[in-house]
Design a protein around this motif. Sequence first.
Motif, mmCIF file in Angstrom:
data_model
loop_
_atom_site.group_PDB
_atom_site.id
_atom_site.type_symbol
_atom_site.label_atom_id
_atom_site.label_comp_id
_atom_site.label_asym_id
_atom_site.label_seq_id
_atom_site.Cartn_x
_atom_site.Cartn_y
_atom_site.Cartn_z
ATOM 1 N N TYR A 13 0.898 -1.159 -0.072
ATOM 2 C CA TYR A 13 -0.049 -0.057 0.106
ATOM 3 C C TYR A 13 0.913 1.129 -0.147
ATOM 4 O O TYR A 13 0.489 2.505 -0.559
ATOM 5 N N THR A 14 2.135 1.201 0.649
ATOM 6 C CA THR A 14 3.141 2.262 0.687
ATOM 7 C C THR A 14 3.428 2.625 -0.909
ATOM 8 O O THR A 14 3.609 3.762 -1.310
ATOM 9 N N GLY A 31 3.109 6.159 -5.429
ATOM 10 C CA GLY A 31 2.889 6.334 -7.146
ATOM 11 C C GLY A 31 3.974 5.716 -7.654
ATOM 12 O O GLY A 31 4.772 6.639 -8.302
ATOM 13 N N VAL A 32 3.969 4.544 -7.697
ATOM 14 C CA VAL A 32 4.918 3.829 -8.795
ATOM 15 C C VAL A 32 4.913 4.273 -10.262
ATOM 16 O O VAL A 32 3.816 4.515 -10.757
ATOM 17 N N SER A 38 -10.596 3.471 -3.540
ATOM 18 C CA SER A 38 -10.557 4.389 -4.651
ATOM 19 C C SER A 38 -8.899 4.192 -5.390
ATOM 20 O O SER A 38 -8.753 4.119 -6.439
ATOM 21 N N ARG A 39 -8.153 3.946 -4.302
ATOM 22 C CA ARG A 39 -6.709 3.835 -5.004
ATOM 23 C C ARG A 39 -6.289 2.791 -5.391
ATOM 24 O O ARG A 39 -5.401 2.473 -6.162
#
Length: 112
Positions: free
Chosen positions: A28-29, A34-35, A109-110
């Motif tokens: 989650y990190t 944002g990879v 949503s992420r």
Amino acid sequence: MKEKVLVALKNIFCLLTVLWSLLMLFEYTIILIGVPQISGILYEVFDFCVLFLYIGIFAVPLLFFVSAILMAVVRGKYQKKSIERILNVVTVFLPIIVGTIMILTDFNSRLQ
């Protein structure tokens, strides 16, 4: 002999809870950071690991509940006061931290 089995069972559940929580926190990190766009085999591996996040939403609370019951039983019966205390503390706080982060950042949503 029964004491060792119960303590071993508690340690196994605590370890599973901690490992799954760490996996969820790591994944989650990466999502939160944002990879950059990934492709190929790396994308397939990451996409497979995201399944652990969805499964973990239900599995970690269940593992946490079982671990908490076992911790209470072992502590009440055998008065264990050793290095297992560190495992118990991590087992309690890590899932709470991961859950709080996921709720505060609108994880559903992420992940979509």
